[in-house]
Scaffold this active site. Structure first.
Site, PDB file in Angstrom:
ATOM      1  N   CYS A   1      -4.000  31.327  89.892  1.00 52.64           N
ATOM      2  CA  CYS A   1      -3.178  31.803  91.011  1.00 52.64           C
ATOM      3  C   CYS A   1      -3.949  31.723  92.329  1.00 52.64           C
ATOM      4  O   CYS A   1      -3.375  31.396  93.379  1.00 52.64           O
ATOM      5  CB  CYS A   1      -2.731  33.244  90.766  1.00 52.64           C
ATOM      6  SG  CYS A   1      -1.817  33.454  89.230  1.00 52.64           S
TER       7      CYS A   1
HETATM    8  C1  BEZ Z   1      -4.423  32.537  86.222  1.00 54.89           C
HETATM    9  O1  BEZ Z   1      -3.840  32.590  87.288  1.00 54.89           O
HETATM   10  O2  BEZ Z   1      -5.531  32.054  86.150  1.00 54.89           O
HETATM   11  C2  BEZ Z   1      -3.803  33.046  84.969  1.00 54.89           C
HETATM   12  C3  BEZ Z   1      -2.918  34.104  85.016  1.00 54.89           C
HETATM   13  C4  BEZ Z   1      -2.375  34.584  83.856  1.00 54.89           C
HETATM   14  C5  BEZ Z   1      -2.693  33.987  82.640  1.00 54.89           C
HETATM   15  C6  BEZ Z   1      -3.549  32.900  82.606  1.00 54.89           C
HETATM   16  C7  BEZ Z   1      -4.109  32.428  83.778  1.00 54.89           C
END
Ligand code: BEZ
Length: 211
Positions: A45
């Site tokens: 994210c």
């Molecule tokens: C991420 O943004 O890295 C992420 C968020 C939730 C689950 C897996 C990855």
């Protein structure tokens, strides 16, 4: 609630990192990219929100306003934004919706319980100035989105909104487009003065009309 292409994007009021908004008022007459992310302070994210900020000029050129959302609260968003800015060397110049009660997430079917009961998946909604949903995409939490594809599809949507054309597989801005079957050969001569090539009676290509 399951949303379909052509539906009016549901309206809502929410707090964002740029103050409270009413979504329909905020859309005004713009194109909109509404995208959800699973959680603040997560690695994928952080790259996606940074990428969106880095592409601010590309979105502005197309008359598109970006807005992100997760089920985290405003305090969490406000604490996370400096990280996004530091990691991506960019100012976050678009609002992030705080949705701790999951009101917007549920309205837009962004929670897929068999993936996660708590967090949103990576949903993408492209909404037109008429407030209708033009495109939906859903990615799992583990796959960061391809923003080149998001810009490409916006180019296609904006072109096909203005001309009686469609875009072929892997089309990119600047390449030839397809004349929709509803246009007769006779009409195509006047509508597409750059000319057209007939590959099959139902497959006619013409140079991109807005260039
Ligand atoms: C991420 O943004 O890295 C992420 C968020 C939730 C689950 C897996 C990855």
């Amino acid at each position: 609630m399951s949303l379909h292409l052509g539906d009016i994007a549901p309206d809502f009021s929410a707090d964002t990192t740029q103050g409270p908004i009413n979504f329909h008022e905020w859309i005004n007459n713009s194109w909109v990219l509404l995208f959800s992310h699973p959680a603040d302070f997560t690695p994928v994210c952080t790259t996606e929100l940074g990428k969106t900020a880095l592409l601010a000029g590309d979105f502005a050129k197309r008359g598109v306003k970006a807005i992100a959302i997760s089920v985290d609260d405003l305090e969490s968003h406000n604490k996370w934004v400096p990280d996004i800015e530091e990691v991506n060397s960019v100012k976050v110049n678009f609002p992030i919706i705080a949705d701790p009660e999951k009101k917007v997430a549920l309205l837009y079917d962004m929670i897929h319980p068999n993936a996660s009961e708590k967090a949103t998946v990576r949903s993408v909604f492209i909404i037109g100035p008429d407030k209708k949903i033009k495109l939906t995409l859903t990615y799992p939490a583990s796959t960061g989105r391809n923003f080149t594809e998001i810009l490409r599809v916006i180019d296609s949507l904006q072109l096909t909104a203005n001309y009686q054309v469609a875009t072929p597989a892997d089309w990119k801005n600047g390449e030839d487009v397809i004349i929709t079957p509803a246009v007769s050969n006779e009409d195509a001569v006047t509508k597409f003065p750059k000319g057209f090539t007939t590959i099959k009676p139902y497959l006619r290509k013409t140079p991109q009309p807005n260039l």
